[in-house]
Write a protein that holds these residues in place. Structure first.
Motif, mmCIF file in Angstrom:
data_model
loop_
_atom_site.group_PDB
_atom_site.id
_atom_site.type_symbol
_atom_site.label_atom_id
_atom_site.label_comp_id
_atom_site.label_asym_id
_atom_site.label_seq_id
_atom_site.Cartn_x
_atom_site.Cartn_y
_atom_site.Cartn_z
ATOM 1 N N LEU A 1 14.104 -6.427 2.337
ATOM 2 C CA LEU A 1 14.657 -5.945 1.080
ATOM 3 C C LEU A 1 14.010 -6.651 -0.110
ATOM 4 N N ALA A 2 13.871 -7.976 -0.019
ATOM 5 C CA ALA A 2 13.258 -8.733 -1.113
ATOM 6 C C ALA A 2 11.807 -8.321 -1.325
ATOM 7 N N LEU A 3 11.097 -8.063 -0.229
ATOM 8 C CA LEU A 3 9.705 -7.641 -0.332
ATOM 9 C C LEU A 3 9.593 -6.283 -1.018
ATOM 10 N N ALA A 4 10.483 -5.351 -0.680
ATOM 11 C CA ALA A 4 10.463 -4.032 -1.308
ATOM 12 C C ALA A 4 10.738 -4.125 -2.809
ATOM 13 N N VAL A 5 11.695 -4.958 -3.206
ATOM 14 C CA VAL A 5 11.997 -5.134 -4.629
ATOM 15 C C VAL A 5 10.806 -5.749 -5.358
ATOM 16 N N THR A 6 10.171 -6.736 -4.738
ATOM 17 C CA THR A 6 9.020 -7.387 -5.364
ATOM 18 C C THR A 6 7.866 -6.411 -5.554
ATOM 19 N N VAL A 7 7.610 -5.595 -4.556
ATOM 20 C CA VAL A 7 6.551 -4.587 -4.679
ATOM 21 C C VAL A 7 6.866 -3.623 -5.822
ATOM 22 N N ALA A 8 8.125 -3.215 -5.934
ATOM 23 C CA ALA A 8 8.516 -2.251 -6.965
ATOM 24 C C ALA A 8 8.325 -2.816 -8.373
ATOM 25 N N VAL A 9 8.662 -4.084 -8.574
ATOM 26 C CA VAL A 9 8.558 -4.641 -9.926
ATOM 27 C C VAL A 9 7.149 -5.114 -10.240
ATOM 28 N N ALA A 10 6.337 -5.392 -9.216
ATOM 29 C CA ALA A 10 5.008 -5.949 -9.463
ATOM 30 C C ALA A 10 3.932 -4.892 -9.638
ATOM 31 N N HIS B 1 0.823 -1.207 0.000
ATOM 32 C CA HIS B 1 0.000 0.000 0.000
ATOM 33 C C HIS B 1 0.864 1.268 0.000
ATOM 34 N N ALA B 2 2.060 1.155 0.556
ATOM 35 C CA ALA B 2 2.962 2.305 0.550
ATOM 36 C C ALA B 2 3.485 2.616 -0.850
ATOM 37 N N ALA B 3 3.250 1.705 -1.793
ATOM 38 C CA ALA B 3 3.745 1.919 -3.156
ATOM 39 C C ALA B 3 3.181 3.199 -3.776
ATOM 40 N N LEU B 4 1.957 3.570 -3.403
ATOM 41 C CA LEU B 4 1.373 4.788 -3.969
ATOM 42 C C LEU B 4 2.131 6.020 -3.542
ATOM 43 N N LEU B 5 2.662 6.015 -2.317
ATOM 44 C CA LEU B 5 3.524 7.115 -1.897
ATOM 45 C C LEU B 5 4.786 7.166 -2.766
ATOM 46 N N GLY B 6 5.286 6.008 -3.133
ATOM 47 C CA GLY B 6 6.433 5.953 -4.024
ATOM 48 C C GLY B 6 6.119 6.494 -5.399
ATOM 49 N N LEU C 1 11.750 11.047 -10.771
ATOM 50 C CA LEU C 1 12.435 9.769 -10.640
ATOM 51 C C LEU C 1 11.685 8.697 -11.429
ATOM 52 N N PRO C 2 12.341 7.608 -11.805
ATOM 53 C CA PRO C 2 11.592 6.462 -12.353
ATOM 54 C C PRO C 2 10.605 5.944 -11.311
ATOM 55 N N VAL C 3 9.445 5.514 -11.759
ATOM 56 C CA VAL C 3 8.420 5.043 -10.832
ATOM 57 C C VAL C 3 8.937 3.870 -10.002
ATOM 58 N N VAL C 4 9.674 2.967 -10.642
ATOM 59 C CA VAL C 4 10.200 1.810 -9.905
ATOM 60 C C VAL C 4 11.137 2.268 -8.793
ATOM 61 N N GLY C 5 11.957 3.282 -9.057
ATOM 62 C CA GLY C 5 12.869 3.789 -8.037
ATOM 63 C C GLY C 5 12.140 4.400 -6.860
ATOM 64 N N GLY C 6 11.111 5.216 -7.138
ATOM 65 C CA GLY C 6 10.332 5.816 -6.060
ATOM 66 C C GLY C 6 9.607 4.777 -5.234
ATOM 67 N N VAL C 7 8.999 3.792 -5.909
ATOM 68 C CA VAL C 7 8.267 2.742 -5.193
ATOM 69 C C VAL C 7 9.218 1.907 -4.349
ATOM 70 N N LEU C 8 10.380 1.571 -4.907
ATOM 71 C CA LEU C 8 11.358 0.774 -4.171
ATOM 72 C C LEU C 8 11.819 1.511 -2.915
ATOM 73 N N LEU C 9 12.088 2.793 -3.040
ATOM 74 C CA LEU C 9 12.553 3.586 -1.903
ATOM 75 C C LEU C 9 11.507 3.637 -0.796
ATOM 76 N N VAL C 10 10.273 3.970 -1.144
ATOM 77 C CA VAL C 10 9.226 4.106 -0.123
ATOM 78 C C VAL C 10 8.840 2.748 0.460
ATOM 79 N N ALA C 11 8.775 1.705 -0.370
ATOM 80 C CA ALA C 11 8.440 0.369 0.139
ATOM 81 C C ALA C 11 9.493 -0.110 1.124
ATOM 82 N N LEU C 12 10.761 0.155 0.816
ATOM 83 C CA LEU C 12 11.824 -0.242 1.724
ATOM 84 C C LEU C 12 11.743 0.547 3.027
ATOM 85 N N MET C 13 11.466 1.856 2.943
ATOM 86 C CA MET C 13 11.324 2.673 4.147
ATOM 87 C C MET C 13 10.168 2.184 5.004
#
Length: 264
Positions: free
Chosen positions: A174-183, A41-46, A55-67
């Motif tokens: 970390l793996a969860l944040a990457v998966t959210v970013a690519v999915a 759900h935090a992906a929308l903030l990304g 920024l690339p959308v994947v980069g923003g989503v990865l950053l916020v999901a990891l945070m």
């Protein structure tokens, strides 16, 4: 071959299944389903961060999901009720993301594409990002498999054998944040958690070992992606929800035949 949008969509769905299914097994074993929900759900903030800063959308989503994942991991160690914390953060992150996207000046954003995915609009560069992310997650799971498994099944044994359960929790984060970013491009922020949990839960009755369960989860996730894509073409339905619907149907079948499997 990659010029065919249907082929790109199929490969994107398979890439997400490859990343999400093994990770989903640990989500199920650790009872972290709501943890994955809050992170997705935090992906929308990304998305809002990426649009506001170019920024690339994947980069923003990865950053916020990891945070978000790190915030949850930190707060759960401070005697905060996990259920209440995840409930607050999941819904707050989604609401804040929607508000933030609407406040970005000069941007007209199709929120449904980020909420429910838009697999049919996957480009070659998106496909490359999805498969690179899937390869990273898959490699991380293979590399840390035994340590993750020991820390999941018996944290005390992991410590006694020289392991570090908190480090393995960080690896999963970390793996969860990457998966959210690519999915997010394939199934959207609201359905990512479903693709993490449902294939793994459906695979459980068919597996006698953790490794077999992970393989079955990958097969079920891949079948769900291709079946949902075919159903979307046949019935003109949204593709992301169609993929999750097929996964849910497989889970229902798995639950129905599991008593027979237990008898054998």
């Amino acid at each position: 071959m990659l010029d065919d949008f249907a082929m790109r969509a199929a490969l994107a769905g398979l890439g997400v299944a490859l990343a999400a299914a093994p990770l989903g097994c640990f989500v199920v074993w650790r009872r972290m389903a709501y943890f994955g929900d809050a992170t997705s759900h935090a992906a929308l903030l990304g998305v809002a961060l990426a649009l506001a800063t170019d920024l690339p959308v994947v980069g923003g989503v990865l950053l916020v999901a990891l945070m978000m994942a790190l915030i949850i991991s930190t707060l759960t160690e401070r005697n905060v009720s996990t259920d209440a914390l995840l409930g607050v953060l999941a819904h707050s992150a989604l609401a804040l993301g929607l508000v933030a996207v609407s406040l970005i000046p000069g941007q007209r954003v199709d929120l449904s594409a980020y909420l429910f995915g838009d697999i049919l609009a996957v480009r070659q560069v998106d496909l490359a990002i999805i498969w690179i992310g899937a390869a990273l997650v898959g490699g991380l799971m293979v590399w840390r498999w035994q340590a993750l498994l020991t820390a999941t099944l018996n944290p005390d044994l992991a410590v006694a054998s020289g392991g570090h359960p908190k480090r393995e929790q960080l690896v999963l984060t970390l793996a969860l944040a990457v998966t959210v970013a690519v999915a997010i491009k394939v199934v959207g922020a609201l359905l990512i958690a479903a693709m993490l949990v449902i294939p793994a839960a459906a695979a459980r009755p068919f597996a006698r070992t953790p490794e077999v369960m992970a393989i079955c989860a990958v097969l079920i996730g891949g079948f769900s992606a291709l079946g949902g894509l075919a159903g979307s073409f046949a019935f003109d339905t949204p593709t992301g929800p169609s993929i999750v619907t097929v996964a849910a149907a497989v889970f229902a079948l798995s639950a129905a035949i599991s008593p027979l499997l237990r008898r054998r």
